[in-house]
Enzyme design. Structure first.
Site, PDB file in Angstrom:
ATOM      1  CD  GLU A  36      -2.742   1.324   2.407  1.00 46.15           C
ATOM      2  OE1 GLU A  36      -2.718   0.476   3.296  1.00 46.15           O
ATOM      3  OE2 GLU A  36      -3.469   2.341   2.429  1.00 46.15           O
ATOM      4  NE  ARG A 261       2.480  -8.172  10.119  1.00 44.30           N
ATOM      5  CZ  ARG A 261       2.550  -7.048   9.420  1.00 44.30           C
ATOM      6  NH1 ARG A 261       3.523  -6.212   9.586  1.00 44.30           N
ATOM      7  NH2 ARG A 261       1.620  -6.726   8.573  1.00 44.30           N
ATOM      8  CE  LYS A 271       2.986   0.238   5.015  1.00 44.67           C
ATOM      9  NZ  LYS A 271       2.460   0.051   3.656  1.00 44.67           N
TER      10      LYS A 271
END
Ligand code: ATP
Ligand code: MG
Length: 558
Positions: A36, A261, A271
């Site tokens: 994204e 992850r 982020k």
């Protein structure tokens, strides 16, 4: 350390190999990386990028880069550009397959209309807060919205008017009609579209309704013919929803596979948090060398080769765990040890005057650029009467086992002469100003005919030839191993995450050092010219990593 190029096995590979064997996707392998564009990529993303790209490469498949640009409030063209640069830098190859979820907005709209017509989606007038209330909890089922049974024609009309911009933000949404009592909350009539009168970096003001990530993501994979859609574990509970959408639409069905992850000690990667560090001025931008972003790592001197090596070391699994940041540094050090030429730099200079050396004399000593690799050649270093050595390489009252310079103790100046300290000069406040030393002419080149041994060997720089520079030393941004567990980031910041040394003295050749070319400053660590702040007048070097390898110690004990 694991061998490079040797394919490391993991559970994702096992699934892919079974699928190839059973011809599940006609033997095809097609992966993608779907960022994204709402921030810069970090080291966690590199795990996903290298996994996807590596699988495509190893199984003769394809790899797409696709921006999941469904939320114009947070997304920017600058992030798109930075992400493209970083993925390219890592060496992943999407060939001509650079896509955007926004390329599919029209198709997604048509599919939404299809679901409305089949009675599988409806326009809801509840507010966001009411929707949350109606959704229920993990232990309580949700309740149907009073608008859930609107006639198809009314839904079609309202949805079209949503698109036409008739309604304000937040006044209506389109929801999938699935099951408000499902044990999986993701299936409790999830929102598919929301109204947002926002400019989109790519579609401008063409749209004022935007698809939710969950509605866009699976269909985007389907459109691109992705076979194995890899994502992190938190999307496991979303898989039934993605499956529901493609099944209801009757379109091609990719296989989603979840993996753990990457979490790194002393490091935060979300982020949202990274953006906050930037906005609050705690760091100097997304590429501040203390950040875990790929842009910051590049600026700090990390190499894509080393990041790939690290990625292979950590592997891929289904279980969340924390990786020691020392392991990443180990990979960087290993790579730079092999590839970085050596150089002399005195970071905290102390002047040494060689009293028995003529004032105007200059001798040039030829030194190897790499002790283990002759192909890297040699360089000539000037030696003169006045030199700099490292302040910490001298002790007036030496501790036991201190083999560096002290009054009366002989040391070797690497590749040049043996020297002995005769006199310590101080200012009136008692601060050390300079040392007066004497060299043994017989020791020229760094050894003596009598084979006399000295225990200390120091790096040095000719004062007349030295090039002054600023040197920045970095440490972890946080002082605790798991900063994610802390409520207040400011409390756990490392006050010594950046130490700036002004007036470092470099061997003259380093004046020509270029951005992107790493050096080992002998006995100090690995360094690289700062790509942002360095100028020919004022060189700025970043320390990539120190020489001390804590990970190797941990590993050798095992
Ligand atoms: P963040 O939580 O850091 O903001 P994100 O998941 O929201 O990250 P995206 O741009 O959506 O960021 O991520 C793109 C891809 O990278 C996703 O497929 C995601 O699963 C993967 N990814 C993100 N963070 C990590 C990580 N720490 N380790 C491995 N893969 C990751
Ligand atoms: Mg995300």
């Amino acid at each position: 350390m694991t061998e490079t190029n040797e394919t490391v096995s993991n559970f994702v590979r096992n699934i892919i190999e079974e699928d190839i064997a059973s011809s599940k996707f006609g033997g095809r392998v097609h992966t993608r990386f779907p960022p994204e564009p709402n921030g810069y990529l970090h080291i966690g993303h590199s795990k996903a990028i290298l996994l996807n790209d590596g699988l495509a490469e190893d199984y003769g498949g394809k790899f797409n880069l696709r921006f999941d640009d469904t939320n114009p409030t947070k997304e920017e063209q600058a992030y798109i550009d930075a992400i493209i640069e970083d993925v390219r830098w890592l060496g992943a190859d999407w060939e001509d397959r650079l896509f955007y979820a926004s390329d599919y907005f029209e198709q997604l709209y048509e599919w939404a209309v299809q679901l409305i017509k089949e009675g599988k989606a409806y326009v809801d007038d509840l507010s966001a807060e009411e929707i949350r209330e109606y959704r229920g909890t993990l232990t309580e089922p949700g309740r149907n919205s009073p608008y859930r049974d609107r006639p198809v024609a009314e839904n079609l009309d309202l949805f079209e008017r949503m698109r036409d911009g008739e309604f304000p933000d937040g006044s209506r949404v389109l929801r999938a009609k699935i099951d408000m009592s499902s044990s999986n909350i993701n299936l409790r009539d999830p929102v598919m579209y929301r109204i947002l009168h926002e400019e989109h970096p790519r579609t401008g003001d063409r749209w004022c309704i935007y698809p939710m990530y969950d509605w866009a993501h699976g269909q985007s994979d389907s459109i691109e013919g992705i076979t194995h859609s890899l994502c992190t574990l938190e999307f496991e509970d979303h898989r039934p929803l993605y499956d529901w959408f493609v099944e209801q639409l009757g379109i091609y069905h990719p296989q989603q596979i979840e993996f753990a992850r990457l979490k790194l000690s002393y490091t935060l990667m979300s982020k949202r948090v990274l953006r906050k560090l930037v906005e609050d001025g705690i760091v100097d931008g997304w590429d501040d060398p203390r950040m875990p972003t790929l842009a910051a790592y590049r600026r700090r001197g990390y190499t894509p080769r080393a990041i790939r090596q690290f990625s292979e070391m950590i592997g891929v699994s289904k279980a969340n765990s924390m990786v020691d940041v020392a392991m990443l540094e180990h990979a960087i050090r290993d790579d730079l040890n092999e590839h970085a030429p050596r150089a002399f730099a005195v970071l905290d200079p102390l002047k040494v005057v060689i009293d028995n050396y003529p004032e105007d004399k200059v001798e040039w000593f030829e030194l190897p650029n790499h002790p283990g690799d002759e192909s890297m050649g040699t360089r000539a270093l000037p030696f003169t009467r006045e030199l700099y050595i490292e302040r910490e390489d001298f002790m007036e009252d030496p501790l036991r086992n201190y083999y560096r310079l002290s009054p009366g103790q002989e040391v070797r100046l690497y590749g040049a002469y043996y020297i002995t300290c005769d006199e310590v000069v101080k200012d009136e406040d008692g601060n050390l100003v300079e040392l007066h030393c004497r060299l043994d002419p017989e020791s020229r080149g760094g050894s003596t005919p009598d084979g006399r041994r000295v225990k200390g060997t120091l790096h040095w720089v000719s004062a007349a030839h030295a090039h002054e520079a600023e040197v920045r030393l970095y440490d972890t941004l946080f002082v605790v191993e798991d900063p994610g567990a802390s409520d207040d980031l400011r409390e756990i910041l490392n006050p010594e995450s950046l130490v700036v040394l002004n007036g470092a003295m470099l061997e003259p050749g380093l004046a020509e050092a270029e951005v992107g070319n790493p050096y080992q400053f002998m006995r100090q660590g690995y360094f690289v010219v700062d790509s942002k702040d360095s100028t020919p007048e004022r060189l700025v070097f970043n320390r990539t990593v120190s020489l001390r390898d804590t990970w190797a110690k941990v590993r050798n004990k095992q």
